[in-house]
Design a protein around this motif. Structure first.
Motif, PDB file in Angstrom:
ATOM      1  N   VAL A   6       3.614   3.422  -3.214  1.00 48.13           N
ATOM      2  CA  VAL A   6       3.142   2.041  -3.083  1.00 48.13           C
ATOM      3  C   VAL A   6       3.471   1.349  -4.400  1.00 48.13           C
ATOM      4  CG1 VAL A   6       1.187   0.566  -2.531  1.00 48.13           C
ATOM      5  CG2 VAL A   6       1.258   2.906  -1.669  1.00 48.13           C
ATOM      6  N   HIS A   8       3.252  -1.910  -6.631  1.00 47.14           N
ATOM      7  CA  HIS A   8       2.644  -3.220  -6.879  1.00 47.14           C
ATOM      8  C   HIS A   8       3.360  -3.968  -7.996  1.00 47.14           C
ATOM      9  CE1 HIS A   8      -1.181  -2.527  -4.693  1.00 47.14           C
ATOM     10  NE2 HIS A   8      -1.071  -1.280  -5.096  1.00 47.14           N
ATOM     11  N   TYR A  42       4.107  -3.984  -2.287  1.00 47.29           N
ATOM     12  CA  TYR A  42       2.947  -4.844  -2.067  1.00 47.29           C
ATOM     13  C   TYR A  42       2.736  -5.699  -3.321  1.00 47.29           C
ATOM     14  CZ  TYR A  42      -1.686  -5.938  -0.054  1.00 47.29           C
ATOM     15  OH  TYR A  42      -2.779  -6.560   0.503  1.00 47.29           O
ATOM     16  N   GLY A  43       2.021  -6.795  -3.179  1.00 47.75           N
ATOM     17  CA  GLY A  43       1.737  -7.651  -4.336  1.00 47.75           C
ATOM     18  C   GLY A  43       3.018  -8.069  -5.040  1.00 47.75           C
ATOM     19  N   GLU A  44       2.962  -8.026  -6.373  1.00 48.74           N
ATOM     20  CA  GLU A  44       4.125  -8.425  -7.179  1.00 48.74           C
ATOM     21  C   GLU A  44       5.344  -7.542  -6.912  1.00 48.74           C
ATOM     22  OE1 GLU A  44       3.649 -10.879 -10.273  1.00 48.74           O
ATOM     23  OE2 GLU A  44       2.558 -11.407  -8.467  1.00 48.74           O
ATOM     24  N   ALA A  83       2.406 -10.657   1.404  1.00 48.19           N
ATOM     25  CA  ALA A  83       2.682 -10.682  -0.036  1.00 48.19           C
ATOM     26  C   ALA A  83       4.060 -11.287  -0.304  1.00 48.19           C
ATOM     27  CB  ALA A  83       2.599  -9.267  -0.597  1.00 48.19           C
ATOM     28  N   ARG A  86       4.162 -15.252   0.307  1.00 51.48           N
ATOM     29  CA  ARG A  86       3.517 -15.948  -0.817  1.00 51.48           C
ATOM     30  C   ARG A  86       4.448 -16.064  -2.016  1.00 51.48           C
ATOM     31  NH1 ARG A  86      -1.584 -12.310  -0.304  1.00 51.48           N
ATOM     32  NH2 ARG A  86      -2.966 -13.648   0.917  1.00 51.48           N
ATOM     33  N   ARG A  87       5.290 -15.050  -2.200  1.00 53.04           N
ATOM     34  CA  ARG A  87       6.109 -14.982  -3.411  1.00 53.04           C
ATOM     35  C   ARG A  87       7.567 -15.330  -3.164  1.00 53.04           C
ATOM     36  NH1 ARG A  87       2.111 -11.200  -3.432  1.00 53.04           N
ATOM     37  NH2 ARG A  87       0.819 -11.128  -5.310  1.00 53.04           N
ATOM     38  N   LEU A 118       0.412  -4.705   6.863  1.00 52.43           N
ATOM     39  CA  LEU A 118      -0.323  -3.688   6.115  1.00 52.43           C
ATOM     40  C   LEU A 118      -0.587  -2.427   6.935  1.00 52.43           C
ATOM     41  CD1 LEU A 118      -2.809  -5.980   4.228  1.00 52.43           C
ATOM     42  CD2 LEU A 118      -1.333  -4.285   3.157  1.00 52.43           C
ATOM     43  N   GLY A 119      -0.481  -2.551   8.256  1.00 48.74           N
ATOM     44  CA  GLY A 119      -0.637  -1.375   9.104  1.00 48.74           C
ATOM     45  C   GLY A 119       0.355  -0.284   8.702  1.00 48.74           C
ATOM     46  N   LEU A 121       1.278   0.408   5.731  1.00 44.49           N
ATOM     47  CA  LEU A 121       0.747   1.109   4.547  1.00 44.49           C
ATOM     48  C   LEU A 121      -0.275   2.157   4.992  1.00 44.49           C
ATOM     49  CD1 LEU A 121       0.151   1.517   1.502  1.00 44.49           C
ATOM     50  CD2 LEU A 121      -1.419  -0.414   1.652  1.00 44.49           C
ATOM     51  N   ILE A 122      -1.165   1.732   5.886  1.00 42.33           N
ATOM     52  CA  ILE A 122      -2.214   2.650   6.352  1.00 42.33           C
ATOM     53  C   ILE A 122      -1.587   3.814   7.102  1.00 42.33           C
ATOM     54  CG2 ILE A 122      -4.358   2.797   7.681  1.00 42.33           C
ATOM     55  CD1 ILE A 122      -4.296   0.840   5.166  1.00 42.33           C
ATOM     56  N   THR A 125      -0.074   6.302   4.637  1.00 42.04           N
ATOM     57  CA  THR A 125      -1.013   7.197   3.954  1.00 42.04           C
ATOM     58  C   THR A 125      -1.455   8.317   4.897  1.00 42.04           C
ATOM     59  OG1 THR A 125      -2.953   5.870   4.550  1.00 42.04           O
ATOM     60  CG2 THR A 125      -1.912   5.372   2.453  1.00 42.04           C
ATOM     61  N   THR A 131       0.188  10.040  -1.649  1.00 45.06           N
ATOM     62  CA  THR A 131       0.485   8.615  -1.799  1.00 45.06           C
ATOM     63  C   THR A 131       0.357   8.282  -3.282  1.00 45.06           C
ATOM     64  OG1 THR A 131      -0.487   8.177   0.372  1.00 45.06           O
ATOM     65  CG2 THR A 131      -0.175   6.282  -1.088  1.00 45.06           C
ATOM     66  N   THR A 133       0.549   5.343  -6.199  1.00 47.04           N
ATOM     67  CA  THR A 133       0.553   3.900  -6.433  1.00 47.04           C
ATOM     68  C   THR A 133       1.108   3.598  -7.819  1.00 47.04           C
ATOM     69  OG1 THR A 133      -1.372   3.620  -5.002  1.00 47.04           O
ATOM     70  CG2 THR A 133      -0.923   1.850  -6.556  1.00 47.04           C
TER      71      THR A 133
ATOM     72  N   GLU B  28      -5.621  -8.768  -2.404  1.00 54.48           N
ATOM     73  CA  GLU B  28      -4.686  -7.883  -1.710  1.00 54.48           C
ATOM     74  C   GLU B  28      -5.300  -6.508  -1.446  1.00 54.48           C
ATOM     75  OE1 GLU B  28      -0.529 -10.153  -2.428  1.00 54.48           O
ATOM     76  OE2 GLU B  28      -1.041  -8.734  -3.974  1.00 54.48           O
ATOM     77  N   ALA B  35      -7.242  -3.810   6.787  1.00 52.75           N
ATOM     78  CA  ALA B  35      -6.206  -3.253   7.669  1.00 52.75           C
ATOM     79  C   ALA B  35      -6.540  -1.803   8.004  1.00 52.75           C
ATOM     80  CB  ALA B  35      -4.833  -3.346   7.018  1.00 52.75           C
ATOM     81  N   PHE B  39      -7.533   0.033  11.643  1.00 49.71           N
ATOM     82  CA  PHE B  39      -6.866   1.233  12.162  1.00 49.71           C
ATOM     83  C   PHE B  39      -7.829   2.411  12.257  1.00 49.71           C
ATOM     84  CE2 PHE B  39      -3.174  -1.239  11.471  1.00 49.71           C
ATOM     85  CZ  PHE B  39      -2.163  -0.698  12.246  1.00 49.71           C
ATOM     86  N   GLN B 122      -6.301  10.821   0.509  1.00 46.91           N
ATOM     87  CA  GLN B 122      -5.414   9.837  -0.118  1.00 46.91           C
ATOM     88  C   GLN B 122      -6.264   8.803  -0.855  1.00 46.91           C
ATOM     89  OE1 GLN B 122      -2.234  10.242   0.031  1.00 46.91           O
ATOM     90  NE2 GLN B 122      -1.800  11.374   1.913  1.00 46.91           N
TER      91      GLN B 122
END
Lengths: 135, 126
Positions: A6, A8, A42-44, A83, A86-87, A118-119, A121-122, A125, A131, A133, B28, B35, B39, B122
């Motif tokens: 992930v 950021h 994600y994010g930046e 994300a 927005r950017r 975002l699904g 991402l979930i 994981t 995972t 970050t 975020e 999310a 799920f 996780q």
């Protein structure tokens, strides 16, 4: 082992070079024979896949490096759509959807990655051994 | 005081350690947690350090010209996200009390937080 990364962090961040670390970590995993289930930006982190970022000569071109790695290993690379919008990182669909006569938009998501929710991402994981970050 | 002897094991553990409006991580992180709730994940959130402010009631963002996401946070239980932990030492440092919060959170020691992280399958950190 099966990894999800992930990301950021953006390239050229004032806060550090974490985005480069993420790339090098991914490269290292693959060279060592591990597998990557998904890259999730994600994010930046969405700036890693902005095709409009022009890297000066002699500097390491991180977006191009990500794109090459994704292509070489056929990685599943997902950019969070909220994300990204927005950017200002848009794919063809979003560019068309949001473009108006007053506002010209670019389709600037590097090929090889896709915008999604975002699904993803979930889901990643739930299906990975680890995972990691990079924030 | 904490009387926990058994540490719950979660498939997905979120750690919120940034203030709600100080960076984009606040919003975020919340979006990612919601999310995960949608799920149906076996999950929990630890609010620690500056992240504890996410739970503070009466957030007023008018002067800051930011969209208030207190409503989004209060939706956590509606998404089935009931396991909320608050770092006890962080509460003390900020002179915050559980009664300052608009959601019920369970105070936990740093040691327990470490154990929750160790047990989790996780961890996603925001």
């Amino acid at each position: 082992m099966l990894f999800t990364l992930v990301i950021h962090a953006a390239p050229h961040s004032l806060l550090g070079s974490t985005a480069y670390n993420a790339y090098q970590f991914a490269q290292c995993l693959l060279q060592e024979g591990h597998r990557i289930h998904r890259l999730f930006f994600y994010g930046e982190g969405v700036h890693n896949l902005n095709a409009q970022a022009i890297t000066p000569q002699g500097e390491f071109d991180l977006p191009a490096a990500w794109q090459a790695l994704i292509e070489q290993y056929q990685l599943d690379s997902v950019v969070c759509i909220a994300a990204a919008l927005r950017r200002g990182v848009l794919d063809d669909n979003e560019q068309k959807r949001h473009q108006t006569p007053q506002r010209a938009l670019a389709n600037n998501l590097l090929t090889g990655s896709e915008l999604s929710g975002l699904g993803q991402l979930i889901d990643a994981t739930a299906h990975s051994d680890r995972t990691i970050t990079f924030a | 005081m904490e009387t926990q002897t058994h540490i719950a094991q979660y498939d997905l553990l979120f750690i919120f350690s940034h203030s709600p409006y100080g960076s984009s991580l606040g919003r975020e992180g919340l979006e990612a947690a919601l999310a995960a709730g949608a799920f149906d994940q076996n999950m929990a959130i630890i609010f620690m350090g500056e992240g504890l402010w996410q739970l503070k009631s009466q957030q007023d963002t008018v002067d800051a010209q930011r969209k208030n996401h207190q409503k989004m946070t209060s939706a956590l239980p509606m998404f089935g996200i009931d396991a909320l932990y608050a770092q006890a030492s962080g509460l003390d440092e900020r002179q915050l009390d559980l009664s300052d919060f608009y959601l019920a959170a369970k105070p936990v020691s740093d040691e327990t937080i470490g154990e929750l992280i160790r047990q989790a399958k996780q961890v996603l950190s925001f």
